[in-house]
Scaffold this active site. Structure first.
Site, PDB file in Angstrom:
ATOM      1  N   THR A 191      76.259  74.588 119.112  1.00  0.00           N
ATOM      2  CA  THR A 191      76.490  75.865 119.797  1.00  0.00           C
ATOM      3  C   THR A 191      75.814  75.852 121.157  1.00  0.00           C
ATOM      4  OG1 THR A 191      76.715  77.116 117.737  1.00  0.00           O
ATOM      5  CG2 THR A 191      76.144  78.360 119.707  1.00  0.00           C
ATOM      6  N   PHE A 193      74.287  77.999 124.154  1.00  0.00           N
ATOM      7  CA  PHE A 193      73.678  79.286 124.467  1.00  0.00           C
ATOM      8  C   PHE A 193      73.468  79.391 125.969  1.00  0.00           C
ATOM      9  CE2 PHE A 193      72.577  78.460 120.121  1.00  0.00           C
ATOM     10  CZ  PHE A 193      72.462  79.689 119.494  1.00  0.00           C
TER      11      PHE A 193
END
Length: 296
Positions: A191, A193
């Site tokens: 992921t 960010f």
């Protein structure tokens, strides 16, 4: 805080109190303690004080209200794509992207028993990242606000057929057994960010590769997007991401989110942005920041 199970509320209150005593060190994130955003916050800024927030909007508001110096927000996943609504929330927040961070995500199946399980509760992103595992084990997915909050819900539940998909840290915080680990459908599950702050913090020239994020809407004429992006090609600017999205329920025109290598002030980037602006209704720079992962 009241929207989380009681077992999570005491942890949230403790962390919020610590952050309130030193807001200049606080970094807000969405989720209960143990969420992957919590893990990302600790990894990105080990000396910071993580501040749990129920929603992305709450995390951004914490920065705008002065309760946190920064917020760390997931925007996309290598397996499941864009995080819902983030393209609307980033510009609406008025905050600036000042950094990016990439977190490898490894999901655990957490429960108070060894199963079998009829259903698993978690954030939609996590459920999507573990879709094959759930289907293969005949476990029905149930959406929840975030992964760690789902773990807290299971910890307080008397349903022996219910489990949660969350991090190992969430299992440790809420006293759940790790029934299975690494249940994500792809080994590359990661992921991305972005870190948000009130003031822009443009990287200094010569300190390594820089990314710039922006949103724009092209003019409603044939080939407008092609012409708008032509300046990046002719000036040798690498565009690493381009996504369209519809705002306000209208299908008349799409808005675009883009990431490029480089930043305003670089002559090639300035020339490309000039072409983009000429063929667009508007262009908004969301931030320039050091590149955390090389794009190839």
């Amino acid at each position: 805080m009241a929207s989380y199970p009681k077992i999570a509320q005491s942890l949230i209150a403790t962390m919020a109190a610590r952050a309130a005593d030193a807001s200049d060190r606080a970094i807000a994130f969405q989720g209960a303690p143990g969420a992957f955003s919590h893990i990302a916050a600790q990894a990105f800024a080990p000396d910071a004080l993580p501040l749990p927030c129920f929603s992305f909007e709450d995390a951004m508001d914490a920065v705008k209200d002065g309760r946190a110096a920064r917020a760390i927000i997931p925007i996309e996943n290598s397996q499941h794509g864009r995080v819902a609504d983030i393209h609307f929330l980033l510009p609406e927040s008025g905050l600036n992207i000042v950094a990016e961070y990439f977190l490898p995500v490894h999901h655990c199946l957490l429960a108070k028993s060894s199963g079998p399980f009829a259903s698993a509760i978690s954030h939609p992103q996590a459920l999507g990242q573990c879709r094959q595992y759930l289907r293969g084990n005949h476990i029905a997915p149930i959406n929840y606000a975030d992964t760690s909050g789902a773990a807290a819900f299971v910890a307080e539940s008397d349903d022996a057929g219910l489990c949660a998909i969350a991090s190992r840290l969430a299992g440790e915080l809420f006293g759940l057994d790790i029934v299975a680990e690494g249940i994500e459908d792809a080994d590359h599950n990661m992921t991305r960010f972005v870190v948000l702050a009130e003031s822009a913090d443009d990287p200094l020239p010569g300190n390594g590769p820089v990314m710039t994020s922006m949103i724009f809407e092209v003019n409603s004429i044939p080939a407008a997007l092609f012409m708008a992006l032509s300046g990046f090609a002719t000036n040798g600017i690498n565009m690493t991401k381009l996504e369209s999205y519809i705002r306000g329920g209208s299908f008349a025109a799409a808005e675009f989110y883009a990431d490029i290598e480089g930043m305003p002030g670089d002559p090639p980037v300035d020339r490309a942005l000039k072409v983009l602006a000429y063929h667009s209704k508007w262009v908004r720079i969301l931030g320039s920041y050091p590149q955390a992962l090389q794009r190839v």
